[in-house]
Design a protein around this motif. Sequence first.
Motif, mmCIF file in Angstrom:
data_model
loop_
_atom_site.group_PDB
_atom_site.id
_atom_site.type_symbol
_atom_site.label_atom_id
_atom_site.label_comp_id
_atom_site.label_asym_id
_atom_site.label_seq_id
_atom_site.Cartn_x
_atom_site.Cartn_y
_atom_site.Cartn_z
ATOM 1 N N TYR A 64 0.829 -1.187 0.000
ATOM 2 C CA TYR A 64 0.000 0.000 0.000
ATOM 3 C C TYR A 64 0.873 1.250 0.000
ATOM 4 C CZ TYR A 64 -2.678 3.869 1.922
ATOM 5 O OH TYR A 64 -3.219 5.105 2.140
ATOM 6 N N VAL A 65 1.882 1.272 0.849
ATOM 7 C CA VAL A 65 2.762 2.442 0.939
ATOM 8 C C VAL A 65 3.497 2.655 -0.382
ATOM 9 C CG1 VAL A 65 4.799 3.407 2.088
ATOM 10 C CG2 VAL A 65 3.002 2.335 3.451
ATOM 11 N N GLN A 66 4.069 1.591 -0.935
ATOM 12 C CA GLN A 66 4.804 1.702 -2.196
ATOM 13 C C GLN A 66 3.892 2.157 -3.334
ATOM 14 O OE1 GLN A 66 8.141 1.509 -2.500
ATOM 15 N NE2 GLN A 66 7.749 2.311 -4.529
ATOM 16 N N LEU B 84 2.025 6.436 -7.102
ATOM 17 C CA LEU B 84 0.941 7.269 -7.628
ATOM 18 C C LEU B 84 0.962 8.694 -7.072
ATOM 19 C CD1 LEU B 84 -1.945 4.659 -7.509
ATOM 20 C CD2 LEU B 84 -0.816 5.557 -9.552
ATOM 21 N N LYS B 85 1.942 8.977 -6.210
ATOM 22 C CA LYS B 85 2.052 10.291 -5.563
ATOM 23 C C LYS B 85 0.762 10.658 -4.841
ATOM 24 C CE LYS B 85 5.668 11.863 -8.505
ATOM 25 N NZ LYS B 85 6.006 11.809 -9.834
ATOM 26 N N LYS B 86 0.250 9.655 -4.131
ATOM 27 C CA LYS B 86 -0.972 9.841 -3.331
ATOM 28 C C LYS B 86 -0.595 9.950 -1.863
ATOM 29 C CE LYS B 86 -4.419 8.269 -6.327
ATOM 30 N NZ LYS B 86 -5.560 9.099 -6.548
ATOM 31 N N ARG B 87 -1.418 10.647 -1.141
ATOM 32 C CA ARG B 87 -1.215 10.803 0.298
ATOM 33 C C ARG B 87 -1.307 9.432 0.970
ATOM 34 N NH1 ARG B 87 -5.031 11.483 4.112
ATOM 35 N NH2 ARG B 87 -4.279 12.221 6.103
ATOM 36 N N ALA C 188 -8.046 -0.231 0.562
ATOM 37 C CA ALA C 188 -7.228 0.869 0.035
ATOM 38 C C ALA C 188 -6.166 0.334 -0.922
ATOM 39 C CB ALA C 188 -6.576 1.634 1.183
ATOM 40 N N HIS C 189 -5.548 -0.782 -0.550
ATOM 41 C CA HIS C 189 -4.560 -1.432 -1.411
ATOM 42 C C HIS C 189 -5.178 -1.824 -2.746
ATOM 43 C CE1 HIS C 189 -2.891 -5.174 -3.063
ATOM 44 N NE2 HIS C 189 -1.710 -4.658 -2.756
#
Length: 144
Positions: free
Chosen positions: A1-3, A8-11, A25-26
Amino acid sequence: YVQMSKTLKKRISLNFNSFSKLKEAHDDLAKIITEKNTPLIRIPKNSQFKRLQAKLPGDFEWIKTRKRLVKEGHEMHNCVASYANLINKDKCAIYSAEINGTRYTMEFRSSKKGFHLFQIMGVCNSVPKSEDTQFVQDLLASIT
């Protein structure tokens, strides 16, 4: 999820109160990445698979767009979106259908002998019931 968020340059949110919310979310991010990386589908005008479509039952859906291909992969938890280039080269046709109450993603190919079922998979690439595979093979035998 973090990667994926970074890609995607998402928060990045770490405010999940359950594993299922994190997984959701993933999966949402995975769908966005898959759609971005999947080429547009351009079925050739003279596709050999048009003859197959004319012979298969109406409830066998020929997947002809990137959006629908990505959706199929997301819903069925498989990598069918990675077949876009094969589809564009008219090497295969991807179908979705429900057979005896079970949904399948199917890949058809052709040879000199006619069309054949290259693979059939249920949700999460589960193995199909043998009678469902036989049903599709019998359909093909009756049209080739």
